[in-house]
Design a protein around this motif. Sequence first.
Motif, PDB file in Angstrom:
ATOM      1  N   ALA A  89     109.668  10.786 -35.806  1.00 21.31           N
ATOM      2  CA  ALA A  89     108.399  11.518 -35.785  1.00 21.31           C
ATOM      3  C   ALA A  89     108.590  12.996 -36.111  1.00 21.31           C
ATOM      4  N   ASP A  90     109.779  13.544 -35.830  1.00 20.65           N
ATOM      5  CA  ASP A  90     110.027  14.959 -36.113  1.00 20.65           C
ATOM      6  C   ASP A  90     110.537  15.195 -37.535  1.00 20.65           C
ATOM      7  N   GLU A  91     110.614  14.153 -38.352  1.00 24.46           N
ATOM      8  CA  GLU A  91     111.070  14.274 -39.736  1.00 24.46           C
ATOM      9  C   GLU A  91     109.894  14.069 -40.685  1.00 24.46           C
ATOM     10  N   THR A  92     109.893  14.820 -41.777  1.00 20.54           N
ATOM     11  CA  THR A  92     108.836  14.654 -42.778  1.00 20.54           C
ATOM     12  C   THR A  92     109.435  14.044 -44.041  1.00 20.54           C
ATOM     13  N   LEU A  93     108.580  13.399 -44.795  1.00 22.67           N
ATOM     14  CA  LEU A  93     109.012  12.841 -46.069  1.00 22.67           C
ATOM     15  C   LEU A  93     109.494  13.951 -46.993  1.00 22.67           C
ATOM     16  N   ALA A  94     108.802  15.076 -46.996  1.00 22.69           N
ATOM     17  CA  ALA A  94     109.219  16.205 -47.847  1.00 22.69           C
ATOM     18  C   ALA A  94     110.634  16.652 -47.482  1.00 22.69           C
ATOM     19  N   ASP A  95     110.945  16.717 -46.192  1.00 22.62           N
ATOM     20  CA  ASP A  95     112.291  17.110 -45.766  1.00 22.62           C
ATOM     21  C   ASP A  95     113.331  16.081 -46.203  1.00 22.62           C
ATOM     22  N   LEU A  96     113.011  14.799 -46.078  1.00 24.79           N
ATOM     23  CA  LEU A  96     113.955  13.754 -46.494  1.00 24.79           C
ATOM     24  C   LEU A  96     114.185  13.801 -48.001  1.00 24.79           C
ATOM     25  N   LEU A  97     113.131  14.036 -48.765  1.00 27.39           N
ATOM     26  CA  LEU A  97     113.276  14.145 -50.221  1.00 27.39           C
ATOM     27  C   LEU A  97     114.103  15.375 -50.587  1.00 27.39           C
ATOM     28  N   ASP A  98     113.841  16.503 -49.923  1.00 23.89           N
ATOM     29  CA  ASP A  98     114.635  17.716 -50.180  1.00 23.89           C
ATOM     30  C   ASP A  98     116.102  17.473 -49.860  1.00 23.89           C
ATOM     31  N   ARG A  99     116.384  16.796 -48.767  1.00 28.42           N
ATOM     32  CA  ARG A  99     117.772  16.512 -48.382  1.00 28.42           C
ATOM     33  C   ARG A  99     118.424  15.606 -49.426  1.00 28.42           C
ATOM     34  N   SER A 100     117.702  14.607 -49.916  1.00 32.71           N
ATOM     35  CA  SER A 100     118.228  13.719 -50.953  1.00 32.71           C
ATOM     36  C   SER A 100     118.599  14.507 -52.207  1.00 32.71           C
ATOM     37  N   ILE A 101     117.734  15.431 -52.597  1.00 32.15           N
ATOM     38  CA  ILE A 101     117.997  16.257 -53.783  1.00 32.15           C
ATOM     39  C   ILE A 101     119.226  17.135 -53.551  1.00 32.15           C
ATOM     40  N   ALA A 102     119.333  17.733 -52.366  1.00 31.37           N
ATOM     41  CA  ALA A 102     120.472  18.606 -52.061  1.00 31.37           C
ATOM     42  C   ALA A 102     121.783  17.831 -52.048  1.00 31.37           C
TER      43      ALA A 102
END
Length: 192
Positions: A89-102
């Motif tokens: 619940a404390d994670e966002t899709l945008a954050d997961l996508l950014d992490r994948s890109i990084a």
Amino acid sequence: MPGQAPFHADEHDLLLGYVSQQREVLRLTAYGLTDAQARQAAVPPSPLSVGGLLKHVTFVEQNWIDMILERERPATAEDDYADAFTMRADETLADLLDRSIAVGAETDRVVRAIADLGQRVPVPRGVPWYPQDLDAWSVRWVLMHLVAETARHAGHADIIREAVDGGTAFPLMAAAEGWPATPWMQPWAPAS
């Protein structure tokens, strides 16, 4: 276009192109989803979700890069097997996508700095799913493993995404890349 990996004669470019293409196909399954939809486990009894699969594949790719570099990684919540597959619940899709890109950018940087893809990557001991009769893989093998791992989970994510809202790979790709509608391909659009 993530539908096909680009052709390259250079082995570094070829293998990294396939890893990148599969990573992008997985990220594409999240196109247009809300955070709640990305957390949705859509194929009972499985708890898998698009967001959870994206998180898991990114975590696994980071672990392989750490192994190539023989780098110790500080423990995180993702070290818990179930958490690594769960979009909390404390994670966002945008954050997961950014992490994948990084992580993808780090993979590219690390692998391009390795002249010989035959370089040894030590096999960790005491991990039940790793062979105990092998001392090392090669960077080449690790990249092929990342292609297989990411493709496997991208397929899972395709099924989950279709169950969430009917979105499938090529219409999602058409929407993400701005393809014009044709009689045989309509870009995905959110339900009205």
